[in-house]
Enzyme design. Structure first.
Site, short mmCIF file in Angstrom:
data_model
loop_
_atom_site.label_atom_id
_atom_site.label_comp_id
_atom_site.label_asym_id
_atom_site.label_seq_id
_atom_site.Cartn_x
_atom_site.Cartn_y
_atom_site.Cartn_z
CD GLU A 168 -2.64 -3.28 9.01
OE1 GLU A 168 -1.69 -1.79 9.26
OE2 GLU A 168 -2.61 -3.51 8.45
CD GLU A 177 -0.49 1.01 4.36
OE1 GLU A 177 0.69 -0.25 4.67
OE2 GLU A 177 -1.93 0.39 4.29
CG HIS A 211 -2.08 -1.14 1.44
ND1 HIS A 211 -2.52 -1.95 1.79
CD2 HIS A 211 -3.01 -1.80 -0.38
CE1 HIS A 211 -3.51 -2.65 1.50
NE2 HIS A 211 -3.69 -2.31 0.21
NE ARG A 233 -6.68 0.19 0.00
CZ ARG A 233 -6.01 -0.88 1.58
NH1 ARG A 233 -5.93 0.22 2.74
NH2 ARG A 233 -6.81 -1.26 1.59
CG HIS A 293 0.22 -3.98 5.71
ND1 HIS A 293 -1.17 -3.22 4.20
CD2 HIS A 293 0.52 -5.51 4.83
CE1 HIS A 293 -0.48 -4.36 3.02
NE2 HIS A 293 -0.06 -5.49 3.26
#
Lengths: 93, 308
Positions: free
Chosen positions: B269, B71, B68, B126, B195
């Site tokens: 994440e 990020e 993505h 994204r 991510h």
């Protein structure tokens, strides 16, 4: 480069499944052009959403009318982006 | 600020700068090689750093970041991690032992078209940049485009959505390139996709509530990895399966890798929660990478010591 002046990012905390459903409804309203950074799913997970300047008042009014709790994560997205760009330029120098 | 030559790890960089740093790492360390595994929709090369101290088709660990594109802390952390792996070999017993037994592959920018677009046109982009026939909207969510529950609940069929799954599995060349690489290698034992930003360590599945057969082991490894991560700066992480910890997501990367037989499939994440979202200030890149590294080491050591 697209600018994001007046865009706000809200953090929304839901209390129950009904509020999650209300946010999922909000998610489906394409004309608001909302960008969900964290999508509505369960009450344990907060929802983060970027709201274009033109939609900020409508979204806040919706949340308040439904009694859904929110806070402002980013007041003006462009301010943060400008700072990021400045940091990059300084580092490059 | 931490530097390697002229490269500042505590800053965000353009794709050209990142690719130059990959070349720099290759020139500095004889066991680091840059390989191209494919190209993006807009024909940008997909570069992977291969860390290998010898042997042929050794068991391997895969790491990727930036699927993505917005990020940014993930691509930046990947570069710090690449430098850490290279510089620690021969001095850190754990990394030395790991690289003496296994190869490591690191893809720092998994979505280069999107990444360039975040620098030039829209910082909030994204998805990929592929054009969808018949749609005014551009791009596919590359973390909904894998052949694992593809098109089911947890992804959107609307091409204008941020979670659009694409016309068919592996439609995105960025995804297909990794799929082809993983299949042709055939000996990847751990796959970690990085991510940001909600501070989670997740394992499969995202497309079904059915627990994976290795759930207990993956949960225990996650607990240990998160404890290591938190020990540095106290950053709080949650862990668990994707569907139970965050939300249903179909067509995701690590669901596919797990179904391919890669037991140690995880997704991170990274920071931050509660202040900056995708716009984590550059001064937090190195602390984020440092803490992530501790968790990664736990996963990699577990893989090394529990070969299957």
């Amino acid at each position: 480069l697209e600018t994001f002046v007046g865009h706000q990012v809200l953090r929304i905390k839901t209390k129950n499944e009904e509020e999650v459903k209300q946010l999922q409804l909000l998610e489906s309203l394409e004309h608001l052009e909302l960008d969900f950074w964290i999508n509505p799913s369960a009450t344990a997970v907060p929802v983060d959403v970027r709201i274009p300047a033109v939609s900020v008042q409508s979204v806040k009014a919706f949340l308040e009318s439904q009694g859904i709790e929110y806070s402002i994560l980013i007041e003006d997205l462009q301010d943060v982006l400008d700072k990021e760009k400045q940091d990059m330029a300084e580092s490059a120098q | 600020r931490q530097r390697s030559g002229s490269f500042d790890f505590g800053a965000y960089h353009t794709l050209d700068d990142i690719n130059s740093e990959l070349d720099h790492l290759v020139s500095e360390y004889s066991f680091v090689e840059k390989i191209q595994i494919g190209e993006s929709y807009e024909k940008r090369p997909l570069y992977v750093l291969k860390f290998s101290t010898g042997g042929s088709n050794r068991p391997a660990i895969w790491l990727d970041a930036g699927i993505h594109s917005r990020e940014w802390v993930t691509q930046a952390s990947a570069l710090w991690i690449a430098n850490k792996i290279a510089s620690d070999y021969g001095t850190d017993a754990s990394i030395t032992s790991l690289l003496d037994k296994m190869d490591l592959f690191l893809l720092p920018v998994a979505n280069p078209d999107g990444f360039v677009y975040t620098h030039t046109s829209n910082r909030m982009w994204r998805k990929t940049r592929s054009k969808i026939p018949g749609s005014i909207c551009v791009g596919v969510d590359p973390n909904r485009n894998w052949d694992a529950g593809f098109g089911e609940a947890g992804a959107s069929g609307n091409s204008c959505s941020e979670t659009y799954h694409g016309p068919y599995p592996n439609s995105e060349p960025e995804v297909k390139s990794i799929v082809d690489f993983v299949k042709s290698h055939g000996n990847i034992k751990a796959f970690v996709s990085i991510h940001s930003y909600s501070q989670l360590l997740l394992y499969p599945y995202g497309y079904t509530e059915t627990p994976v057969p290795d759930q207990q082991e993956l949960h225990e490894v996650s607990a240990k990895a998160v404890a290591a991560l938190s020990s540095l700066y106290g950053t709080k992480y949650k862990y668990g399966s994707i569907i139970t910890t965050i939300y249903r997501a179909s067509g995701g990367t690590i669901d596919w890798t797990y179904n391919q037989g890669i037991k140690y499939s995880f997704t991170f994440e990274l920071r931050d929660t509660g202040r900056y979202g995708f716009l984590l200030p550059a001064k937090q890149i190195v602390p984020t990478a440092e803490e992530t590294w501790l968790a990664l080491k736990v996963i990699m050591e577990h893989t090394r010591d529990n070969m299957y």
